[in-house]
Write a protein that holds these residues in place. Structure first.
Motif, short mmCIF file in Angstrom:
data_model
loop_
_atom_site.label_atom_id
_atom_site.label_comp_id
_atom_site.label_asym_id
_atom_site.label_seq_id
_atom_site.Cartn_x
_atom_site.Cartn_y
_atom_site.Cartn_z
N ARG A 1 9.90 16.87 -23.03
CA ARG A 1 8.81 16.55 -22.10
C ARG A 1 7.74 15.70 -22.81
O ARG A 1 7.20 14.76 -22.23
N ILE A 2 7.44 16.04 -24.06
CA ILE A 2 6.49 15.27 -24.85
C ILE A 2 6.99 13.83 -25.00
O ILE A 2 6.26 12.86 -24.79
N SER A 3 8.26 13.74 -25.34
CA SER A 3 8.84 12.43 -25.58
C SER A 3 8.87 11.63 -24.28
O SER A 3 8.65 10.41 -24.28
N PHE A 4 9.13 12.31 -23.17
CA PHE A 4 9.18 11.64 -21.88
C PHE A 4 7.81 11.08 -21.50
O PHE A 4 7.70 9.93 -21.07
N GLN A 5 6.78 11.89 -21.72
CA GLN A 5 5.42 11.40 -21.45
C GLN A 5 5.09 10.21 -22.35
O GLN A 5 4.47 9.25 -21.93
N ALA A 6 5.54 10.31 -23.61
CA ALA A 6 5.21 9.26 -24.58
C ALA A 6 5.79 7.92 -24.16
O ALA A 6 5.14 6.89 -24.31
N THR A 7 7.02 7.92 -23.64
CA THR A 7 7.62 6.64 -23.24
C THR A 7 6.82 6.01 -22.10
O THR A 7 6.64 4.80 -22.08
N ARG A 8 6.36 6.87 -21.18
CA ARG A 8 5.56 6.31 -20.07
C ARG A 8 4.25 5.74 -20.61
O ARG A 8 3.84 4.63 -20.27
N ASN A 9 3.60 6.51 -21.49
CA ASN A 9 2.32 6.06 -22.03
C ASN A 9 2.48 4.80 -22.89
O ASN A 9 1.64 3.92 -22.86
N LEU A 10 3.57 4.76 -23.63
CA LEU A 10 3.83 3.57 -24.47
C LEU A 10 3.94 2.33 -23.59
O LEU A 10 3.28 1.32 -23.84
N ASN A 11 4.79 2.40 -22.56
CA ASN A 11 4.99 1.23 -21.71
C ASN A 11 3.68 0.78 -21.08
O ASN A 11 3.38 -0.42 -21.04
N ALA A 12 2.89 1.75 -20.59
CA ALA A 12 1.64 1.40 -19.92
C ALA A 12 0.67 0.78 -20.93
O ALA A 12 0.04 -0.25 -20.65
N PHE A 13 0.57 1.38 -22.11
CA PHE A 13 -0.37 0.88 -23.12
C PHE A 13 -0.01 -0.53 -23.57
O PHE A 13 -0.87 -1.40 -23.67
N VAL A 14 1.27 -0.76 -23.82
CA VAL A 14 1.70 -2.08 -24.30
C VAL A 14 1.49 -3.11 -23.20
O VAL A 14 0.98 -4.21 -23.44
#
Lengths: 208, 208
Positions: A69-82
């Motif tokens: 779940r942590i990793s899943f959130q991270a991928t969403r946040n990464l894409n949005a941030f970049v």
């Protein structure tokens, strides 16, 4: 509202998790980063989050589930941030550099997620979530290739292979956590700035 | 000659191991590659090597010791193979490409060693051997930086940072095993050939 109801409302993958679930996820992220994944137990996470083990297991099936779940959130946040970090009115070279700097910055600020994201052996017990996570990864890679294609189309870039160039860029970013020492090296952003110079300008002196 | 005597003569780290020890190491390499390190037991290695567990433990303290010895041999073989693959009378660009191709070829032919070599968390119970292994790793990296420095000194290369450029080259090579699918992709040598083109020529069109 009981925990069960709160959980039903907020358990959608893209939905906002309840404050308690988010707090447990953040606590887990910190513990994984500090102690390592293997050395962190469900009991550690429960204790540090101030919840009982029973309540922890009500929210999460397993430690692997928390990590997923942590990793899943991270991928969403990464894409949005970049995506937000890439300037609209800029050359492809500036966009490529911005992509690299943003990814490096995100990864260095979320080291645990960085390691998780770059672990090829990592797998999510929830297959649907795993597929959506892979889709986000593809979206991230596509964002990079689109910048390269844009540069080629406008004549700013040489006719390089966008997929190969993207692989090389991501190799530099992804491999960094295996050797980067935050204590004594350049920052990840400074390192990818160097990589961008080398990639954009080329190693060989041009003679024509 | 008894095993004990044979072992004493050949147990030097750089010495040639006895045929039996080498056979066990090769068998272990194959098992680790096929089944994975965790799923391979000392019993598996003993059975596949046709020796008793007692004899296996006579030669090796533990599974970790076998793995360390395999990895140690691999670093020596890698350095020798890459060094021999670099043409003496060639441009720095040709040498850099030869370095990349040889490393990629070695790693693809010794996939298990490749994964071992690129595992930062890997550690050798024998501290002295671990230090010599790290020294070989530095020697490997120095070989690459020297090529880059040579190109800069002769004016063939732009004044890039040799350490950073070396890191980027090795990132491309080291990261490959995390995504490369031998079934459907280009070969590792073809991939690094592409990387060499991109790195040497640069992404941006030169205008001067």
């Amino acid at each position: 509202m009981t925990d069960q109801i709160a959980d039903d409302i907020t358990s959608d993958e893209d939905g906002v998790p309840s404050e308690r679930v988010q707090f447990i996820l953040d606590t887990g992220t910190n513990l994984f980063a500090e102690k390592g994944y293997d050395a962190t137990s469900m009991r550690d996470i429960a204790t540090a989050s101030g919840v009982s083990k029973a309540l922890l297991y009500h929210h999460f099936a397993s430690k692997e589930d928390i990590y997923a779940r942590i990793s899943f959130q991270a991928t969403r946040n990464l894409n949005a941030f970049v995506r937000e970090s890439i300037p609209q009115d800029a050359t492809a070279a500036e966009k490529l550099r911005a992509f690299m700097r943003a990814a490096a910055r995100f990864f260095s600020e979320h080291r645990s997620a960085w390691v998780a994201a770059s672990n090829a052996f990592w797998s999510d017990p929830d297959r649907h979530r795993m597929e959506r996570r892979l889709a986000r990864r593809r979206e991230f890679e596509k964002m990079l290739r689109d910048i390269i294609k844009e540069g080629i189309a406008s004549g700013e870039f040489n006719p390089v292979d966008p997929a190969m160039t993207g692989r090389l860029v991501l190799s530099g970013i992804n491999w960094m956590h295996r050797w980067h020492d935050p204590e004594k090296s350049l920052t990840p952003e400074e390192i990818v700035d160097n990589y961008a110079d080398i990639l954009l300008g080329g190693v060989c002196v041009k003679r024509d």
